[in-house]
Design an enzyme around this catalytic site. Structure first.
Site, mmCIF file in Angstrom:
data_model
loop_
_atom_site.group_PDB
_atom_site.id
_atom_site.type_symbol
_atom_site.label_atom_id
_atom_site.label_comp_id
_atom_site.label_asym_id
_atom_site.label_seq_id
_atom_site.Cartn_x
_atom_site.Cartn_y
_atom_site.Cartn_z
ATOM 1 N N LYS A 1 23.210 18.338 21.075
ATOM 2 C CA LYS A 1 23.516 18.587 19.610
ATOM 3 C C LYS A 1 24.080 19.925 19.380
ATOM 4 O O LYS A 1 23.994 20.934 20.065
ATOM 5 C CB LYS A 1 22.246 18.613 18.596
ATOM 6 C CG LYS A 1 21.216 19.606 18.806
ATOM 7 C CD LYS A 1 21.720 20.578 18.048
ATOM 8 C CE LYS A 1 20.294 21.824 18.270
ATOM 9 N NZ LYS A 1 20.732 23.181 18.031
ATOM 10 N N PRO B 1 22.898 22.262 29.486
ATOM 11 C CA PRO B 1 22.202 23.648 29.736
ATOM 12 C C PRO B 1 20.816 24.046 29.212
ATOM 13 O O PRO B 1 20.560 23.551 28.030
ATOM 14 C CB PRO B 1 23.180 24.742 29.500
ATOM 15 C CG PRO B 1 24.459 24.084 29.163
ATOM 16 C CD PRO B 1 24.144 22.454 28.739
ATOM 17 N N VAL B 2 19.805 24.335 29.915
ATOM 18 C CA VAL B 2 18.508 24.731 29.513
ATOM 19 C C VAL B 2 18.751 25.781 28.666
ATOM 20 O O VAL B 2 19.126 26.830 29.149
ATOM 21 C CB VAL B 2 17.759 24.905 30.710
ATOM 22 C CG1 VAL B 2 16.212 25.031 30.233
ATOM 23 C CG2 VAL B 2 17.849 23.503 31.643
ATOM 24 N N ALA C 1 19.555 26.568 25.484
ATOM 25 C CA ALA C 1 21.178 26.974 25.087
ATOM 26 C C ALA C 1 21.409 26.648 23.766
ATOM 27 O O ALA C 1 22.451 26.804 23.367
ATOM 28 C CB ALA C 1 22.014 26.247 26.055
ATOM 29 N N GLY C 2 20.347 26.297 23.082
ATOM 30 C CA GLY C 2 20.683 26.122 21.458
ATOM 31 C C GLY C 2 21.505 24.587 21.397
ATOM 32 O O GLY C 2 21.764 24.566 20.140
ATOM 33 N N ALA D 1 19.490 21.816 22.214
ATOM 34 C CA ALA D 1 18.486 20.594 21.928
ATOM 35 C C ALA D 1 18.281 19.839 23.334
ATOM 36 O O ALA D 1 17.923 18.560 23.054
ATOM 37 C CB ALA D 1 18.586 19.751 20.513
ATOM 38 N N GLY E 1 16.163 19.711 25.645
ATOM 39 C CA GLY E 1 14.715 19.281 25.923
ATOM 40 C C GLY E 1 14.367 18.458 24.493
ATOM 41 O O GLY E 1 13.530 17.491 24.899
ATOM 42 N N SER E 2 14.674 18.609 23.454
ATOM 43 C CA SER E 2 14.334 17.887 22.499
ATOM 44 C C SER E 2 14.839 16.445 22.590
ATOM 45 O O SER E 2 14.296 15.336 22.103
ATOM 46 C CB SER E 2 14.691 18.655 21.034
ATOM 47 O OG SER E 2 13.996 19.725 20.822
ATOM 48 N N ASP F 1 13.223 19.782 16.636
ATOM 49 C CA ASP F 1 14.537 19.273 16.591
ATOM 50 C C ASP F 1 14.514 17.685 17.201
ATOM 51 O O ASP F 1 15.608 16.880 17.309
ATOM 52 C CB ASP F 1 15.504 19.810 17.481
ATOM 53 C CG ASP F 1 16.095 21.042 17.032
ATOM 54 O OD1 ASP F 1 16.192 21.172 15.841
ATOM 55 O OD2 ASP F 1 16.385 22.045 17.775
#
Length: 301
Positions: free
Chosen positions: A11, A96-97, A99-100, A102, A104-105, A138
């Protein structure tokens, strides 16, 4: 054992505003969110022996309940009262981990959507989003996807008209950003520039891509450490010079996105930025979250 493979979209924040600090330690947020076609791939093996665990091939990602994907599986099992004990969550990371965007969410949201299919729980997207609230702020948005206004901690969602067709370049620089540190810096400041959220909502209603792009804004950019702010500005300027209609940092960063109305210009920006940045991607807005395959594949014993 049952298998299911599905996508977990990234996102971006078309706008990100912090309204105030809350007594519960969180902050009251107001954000216009957009899911994009950059996706992780999630494979669920329900019944695969070994307990509930995640695997990704990345050593720094946990495989236990501190991974949001595992936390989502546990939350789903609690909420539905199911008794299964084994689930392997295989994550192919493309987002990317830290990174803003989301990542993981979105992985957690994909687990919720996938388990809903595999276990035939029959929960609505809104019910899955409610389960996601206890996993992360998120996650509810990532369950529902598309274009939405997120308020509260991010869990109060209002669907919006879709972002008009466009190309989106995402660029992650060579550093990470501490989200708690940004909130602390925001709390220290007395005055804040704010995004024109109402203007973005009006532009979306009018299908005005330029109107949206010109109003992209993230309040976190103003509280970045100076060296990070300079790099974020440099990436934004490179995108604008390559033809972006607007550019901003996503979430708590450091990924910067640019909105383009022409694919050729977007690809040109991607090439320019890829020369000395960690990761650069080309994506498009998604109108809805990817739907899991309705019939899981049964593994042969």
């Amino acid at each position: 054992m049952s298998l299911l493979t599905l996508s977990a979209p990234a996102k971006i924040n078309l706008t990100l505003d912090i309204l105030r600090a809350r007594p519960d330690g969180y902050h009251e947020m107001e954000m216009v969110m957009q899911s994009v076609s950059l996706c992780d791939q999630i494979r669920l093996d329900l019944g695969f022996p070994g307990g509930i665990r995640a695997e990704s091939g990345l050593r720094f990602l946990p495989n236990d309940k501190s991974n949001l994907a595992v936390a989502a599986a546990l939350a789903f099992r609690r909420a539905t009262g199911q008794r299964w004990r084994d689930l392997r969550i295989s994550i192919e990371k493309r987002i990317p981990v830290c990174a803003g965007t989301a990542g993981g969410s979105s992985d957690a949201a994909a687990v919720l959507r996938g388990l809903n299919v595999l276990t035939e729980a029959g929960l609505s997207p809104e019910e899955l989003a409610k389960i996601g609230e206890e996993v992360g702020s998120d996650v509810p948005y990532c369950v529902l996807g598309t274009t939405a206004l997120a308020q509260g901690r991010g869990e109060t969602l209002t669907s919006l008209p879709p972002l008009p067709p466009c190309w989106i370049v995402l660029c992650k620089p060579h550093f990470s950003i501490s989200t708690p540190a940004l909130f602390r810096e925001w709390d220290k400041k007395k005055k804040h520039l704010r995004p024109d959220t109402k203007g973005v909502l009006a532009a979306l209603a009018q299908r005005d891509l330029l109107g949206v792009a010109r109003r992209t804004f993230n309040v976190f950019e103003a509280v970045l450490p100076p060296h990070q702010r300079r790099e974020i500005e440099a990436i934004k300027n490179a995108m604008i010079q390559s033809g972006a209609l607007g550019a901003a940092m996503s979430g708590s960063g450091p990924t910067v996105f640019g909105i383009f109305d022409q694919e050729a210009l977007a690809r040109q920006a991607q090439q320019v930025l890829a020369e000395d940045r960690e990761a650069v991607f080309l994506a498009q807005p998604l109108p809805a979250p990817p739907v899991p395959v309705p019939e899981p594949v049964q593994k042969q014993g």
